[in-house]
Design a protein around this motif. Structure first.
Motif, PDB file in Angstrom:
ATOM      1  N   ASP A 141      28.831  39.847  39.670  1.00  0.00           N
ATOM      2  CA  ASP A 141      27.772  40.605  38.986  1.00  0.00           C
ATOM      3  C   ASP A 141      26.690  41.017  39.978  1.00  0.00           C
ATOM      4  O   ASP A 141      26.178  42.140  39.940  1.00  0.00           O
ATOM      5  N   MET A 142      26.324  40.069  40.855  1.00  0.00           N
ATOM      6  CA  MET A 142      25.274  40.345  41.838  1.00  0.00           C
ATOM      7  C   MET A 142      25.730  41.451  42.791  1.00  0.00           C
ATOM      8  O   MET A 142      24.962  42.378  43.102  1.00  0.00           O
ATOM      9  N   ALA A 143      26.985  41.361  43.236  1.00  0.00           N
ATOM     10  CA  ALA A 143      27.503  42.373  44.161  1.00  0.00           C
ATOM     11  C   ALA A 143      27.538  43.746  43.486  1.00  0.00           C
ATOM     12  O   ALA A 143      27.174  44.764  44.087  1.00  0.00           O
ATOM     13  N   ASP A 144      27.963  43.775  42.207  1.00  0.00           N
ATOM     14  CA  ASP A 144      28.002  45.039  41.454  1.00  0.00           C
ATOM     15  C   ASP A 144      26.609  45.648  41.352  1.00  0.00           C
ATOM     16  O   ASP A 144      26.424  46.853  41.541  1.00  0.00           O
TER      17      ASP A 144
ATOM     18  N   ILE B 252       9.056  42.530  30.432  1.00  0.00           N
ATOM     19  CA  ILE B 252      10.448  42.947  30.609  1.00  0.00           C
ATOM     20  C   ILE B 252      11.373  41.946  29.918  1.00  0.00           C
ATOM     21  O   ILE B 252      10.959  40.825  29.635  1.00  0.00           O
ATOM     22  N   VAL B 253      12.580  42.387  29.643  1.00  0.00           N
ATOM     23  CA  VAL B 253      13.559  41.505  28.987  1.00  0.00           C
ATOM     24  C   VAL B 253      14.760  41.317  29.900  1.00  0.00           C
ATOM     25  O   VAL B 253      15.384  42.293  30.339  1.00  0.00           O
ATOM     26  N   ILE B 254      15.043  40.067  30.210  1.00  0.00           N
ATOM     27  CA  ILE B 254      16.105  39.699  31.146  1.00  0.00           C
ATOM     28  C   ILE B 254      16.805  38.466  30.561  1.00  0.00           C
ATOM     29  O   ILE B 254      16.122  37.582  30.031  1.00  0.00           O
ATOM     30  N   PRO B 255      18.122  38.388  30.649  1.00  0.00           N
ATOM     31  CA  PRO B 255      18.776  37.204  30.077  1.00  0.00           C
ATOM     32  C   PRO B 255      18.662  35.956  30.960  1.00  0.00           C
ATOM     33  O   PRO B 255      18.598  36.059  32.181  1.00  0.00           O
ATOM     34  N   VAL B 256      18.651  34.802  30.308  1.00  0.00           N
ATOM     35  CA  VAL B 256      18.793  33.529  31.029  1.00  0.00           C
ATOM     36  C   VAL B 256      20.078  32.848  30.551  1.00  0.00           C
ATOM     37  O   VAL B 256      20.573  33.122  29.458  1.00  0.00           O
ATOM     38  N   ALA B 257      20.610  31.995  31.381  1.00  0.00           N
ATOM     39  CA  ALA B 257      21.791  31.196  31.023  1.00  0.00           C
ATOM     40  C   ALA B 257      21.775  29.968  31.916  1.00  0.00           C
ATOM     41  O   ALA B 257      22.286  29.991  33.023  1.00  0.00           O
ATOM     42  N   HIS B 258      21.133  28.915  31.446  1.00  0.00           N
ATOM     43  CA  HIS B 258      21.019  27.741  32.310  1.00  0.00           C
ATOM     44  C   HIS B 258      20.772  26.461  31.532  1.00  0.00           C
ATOM     45  O   HIS B 258      20.306  26.480  30.397  1.00  0.00           O
ATOM     46  N   HIS B 259      21.077  25.365  32.193  1.00  0.00           N
ATOM     47  CA  HIS B 259      20.840  24.031  31.640  1.00  0.00           C
ATOM     48  C   HIS B 259      19.690  23.349  32.385  1.00  0.00           C
ATOM     49  O   HIS B 259      19.010  22.502  31.834  1.00  0.00           O
ATOM     50  N   ASP B 260      19.551  23.713  33.651  1.00  0.00           N
ATOM     51  CA  ASP B 260      18.527  23.090  34.495  1.00  0.00           C
ATOM     52  C   ASP B 260      17.569  24.163  35.000  1.00  0.00           C
ATOM     53  O   ASP B 260      17.619  24.569  36.154  1.00  0.00           O
ATOM     54  N   GLY B 261      16.681  24.608  34.107  1.00  0.00           N
ATOM     55  CA  GLY B 261      15.771  25.693  34.485  1.00  0.00           C
ATOM     56  C   GLY B 261      14.314  25.333  34.317  1.00  0.00           C
ATOM     57  O   GLY B 261      13.438  26.182  34.413  1.00  0.00           O
ATOM     58  N   ASN B 262      14.076  24.055  34.094  1.00  0.00           N
ATOM     59  CA  ASN B 262      12.746  23.532  33.778  1.00  0.00           C
ATOM     60  C   ASN B 262      11.993  23.328  35.090  1.00  0.00           C
ATOM     61  O   ASN B 262      12.155  22.320  35.759  1.00  0.00           O
TER      62      ASN B 262
ATOM     63  N   MET C 195      20.991  43.133  34.018  1.00  0.00           N
ATOM     64  CA  MET C 195      20.244  44.178  33.283  1.00  0.00           C
ATOM     65  C   MET C 195      19.992  45.359  34.206  1.00  0.00           C
ATOM     66  O   MET C 195      18.857  45.643  34.579  1.00  0.00           O
ATOM     67  N   ILE C 196      21.076  46.016  34.595  1.00  0.00           N
ATOM     68  CA  ILE C 196      21.006  47.085  35.582  1.00  0.00           C
ATOM     69  C   ILE C 196      21.150  48.453  34.931  1.00  0.00           C
ATOM     70  O   ILE C 196      20.631  49.451  35.390  1.00  0.00           O
ATOM     71  N   GLU C 197      21.901  48.506  33.834  1.00  0.00           N
ATOM     72  CA  GLU C 197      22.167  49.795  33.186  1.00  0.00           C
ATOM     73  C   GLU C 197      22.307  49.587  31.679  1.00  0.00           C
ATOM     74  O   GLU C 197      22.538  48.467  31.219  1.00  0.00           O
ATOM     75  N   ALA C 198      22.174  50.695  30.955  1.00  0.00           N
ATOM     76  CA  ALA C 198      22.125  50.625  29.488  1.00  0.00           C
ATOM     77  C   ALA C 198      23.329  49.894  28.897  1.00  0.00           C
ATOM     78  O   ALA C 198      23.214  49.182  27.898  1.00  0.00           O
TER      79      ALA C 198
ATOM     80  N   GLY D 275      20.327  46.831  28.619  1.00  0.00           N
ATOM     81  CA  GLY D 275      18.989  47.125  29.124  1.00  0.00           C
ATOM     82  C   GLY D 275      19.036  47.258  30.629  1.00  0.00           C
ATOM     83  O   GLY D 275      20.050  46.949  31.252  1.00  0.00           O
ATOM     84  N   SER D 276      17.949  47.738  31.189  1.00  0.00           N
ATOM     85  CA  SER D 276      17.954  47.961  32.633  1.00  0.00           C
ATOM     86  C   SER D 276      16.673  47.440  33.287  1.00  0.00           C
ATOM     87  O   SER D 276      16.274  47.901  34.343  1.00  0.00           O
ATOM     88  N   ASP D 277      16.064  46.436  32.641  1.00  0.00           N
ATOM     89  CA  ASP D 277      14.796  45.925  33.167  1.00  0.00           C
ATOM     90  C   ASP D 277      14.947  45.186  34.501  1.00  0.00           C
ATOM     91  O   ASP D 277      13.954  44.920  35.171  1.00  0.00           O
ATOM     92  N   GLY D 278      16.183  44.844  34.872  1.00  0.00           N
ATOM     93  CA  GLY D 278      16.375  44.148  36.148  1.00  0.00           C
ATOM     94  C   GLY D 278      16.479  45.089  37.328  1.00  0.00           C
ATOM     95  O   GLY D 278      16.356  44.686  38.484  1.00  0.00           O
ATOM     96  N   ARG D 279      16.711  46.359  37.006  1.00  0.00           N
ATOM     97  CA  ARG D 279      16.995  47.329  38.057  1.00  0.00           C
ATOM     98  C   ARG D 279      15.836  47.490  39.050  1.00  0.00           C
ATOM     99  O   ARG D 279      16.039  47.591  40.261  1.00  0.00           O
ATOM    100  N   ALA D 280      14.618  47.468  38.520  1.00  0.00           N
ATOM    101  CA  ALA D 280      13.446  47.712  39.366  1.00  0.00           C
ATOM    102  C   ALA D 280      13.289  46.640  40.442  1.00  0.00           C
ATOM    103  O   ALA D 280      12.694  46.890  41.491  1.00  0.00           O
TER     104      ALA D 280
END
Lengths: 78, 225
Positions: B18-21, B139-149, B201-204, B208-213
């Motif tokens: 995903d990061m490479a894309d 902005i809206v960006i997804p999270v997915a984690h267990h250890d994010g505290n 969050m790179i494209e619609a 959403g695309s709030d990560g693109r910036a």
């Protein structure tokens, strides 16, 4: 020789796992437990060439994260 | 302009693709892929990304093993030379474990894995990674984690805030993080660690695309350097 390294959370660092375990203990119907802190114990089998300084080194650089944890090293009597 | 970036893959990384894309879509140049066992990084990198996932099965502590892998010595050297380094999710955990960023990421306060879109605010838009956002932008960006505290002592937190090193904050409590911190910068401003996933969050089509910036900011910084 066996060496045990005990890793525990520092005082003041919240321990959500400990809190959940505490809650589960109460679920067993056992009351009177005031607090639970979860940590870990690592058991190492080392030969006589491993020095105390090396044990301190591995504990402080890897086995424990000194931002949130403390450690205690115990050499087991042979 | 070609953007020469690298994505590091550890055993158990699962957001490296995903990061490479995302890097390729935003910059037009495919990143180099680097394996954790490599002792050296490619020369003349413009950007290094440490992706999300569960490196080494989260053994010992999340990010602990990866932080001591051969390639991380090269990443630390590059970061100290000023190369921009972005760590997302597990990559953030690796950055704190390696000492490039202060603090630690502990088990979520609510114990459960959190996987959803969250609202963030941009706390500092003056950084290499955030200049294309407005100050205070939501902005809206997804999270997915267990250890994010996120945890750091009060003195460290005061310093981070005082020096403008909090890049992003959660708009609401997500995982118990101190002062709702979602992303932090190093003192020099060239290393950013964050739990949310901007690369998702790179494209619609991704919702959403709030990560693109974030990636555009890094590109822009390079172009104007």
């Amino acid at each position: 020789m066996k060496v045990r390294v005990y890793v525990s959370l520092k005082n003041g660092v919240l321990d959500p796992q400990g809190r959940a375990i505490h809650h589960a203990i109460e679920g067993l119907g056992i009351h009177g437990v005031k607090d639970v802190r979860a940590g870990k114990m690592l058991e190492l089998e080392v030969d006589e060439t491993v020095t105390d300084a090396q044990l301190e080194d591995m504990a402080s650089k890897l086995l424990a994260n000194m931002v949130i944890e403390n450690y205690r090293i115990e050499r087991q009597p042979a | 302009m070609s953007f020469r970036s690298a994505v590091i893959t550890f055993p158990g990384s699962n957001c490296d693709r995903d990061m490479a894309d995302a890097l390729e879509k935003v910059s037009g140049s495919a990143p180099l892929r680097v394996w954790h066992g490599d002792a050296d990084l490619p020369d003349n990198l413009d950007f290094i990304a440490l992706p999300g996932g569960f490196s080494y099965g989260d053994y010992l502590r999340s990010g602990a093993m990866a932080a001591r892998s051969p390639v991380m010595r090269a990443v630390v050297d590059a970061a100290n030379r000023g190369v921009p380094v972005l760590g997302v999710c597990n990559g953030f955990q690796v950055l704190t474990e390696s000492g490039l960023l202060p603090g630690a990421l502990m088990r979520n306060a609510g114990i459960t894995f959190v996987c959803r879109d969250v609202a963030l605010t941009v706390d500092n838009n003056q950084s290499l990674f955030t200049s294309r956002y407005a100050q205070g932008q939501r902005i809206v960006i997804p999270v997915a984690h267990h250890d994010g505290n996120y945890f750091a002592d009060a003195e460290t937190l005061d310093r981070l805030e005082g020096e403008g090193r909090v890049a992003f904050r959660y708009a609401e409590d997500v995982n118990g993080s101190a002062r709702q911190i979602a992303g932090v910068l190093n003192a020099a401003g060239n290393v950013l660690g964050m739990m949310p996933h901007p690369e998702r969050m790179i494209e619609a089509e991704q919702g959403g695309s709030d990560g693109r910036a974030l990636f555009e900011s890094a590109l822009n910084a390079l172009a104007s350097a």
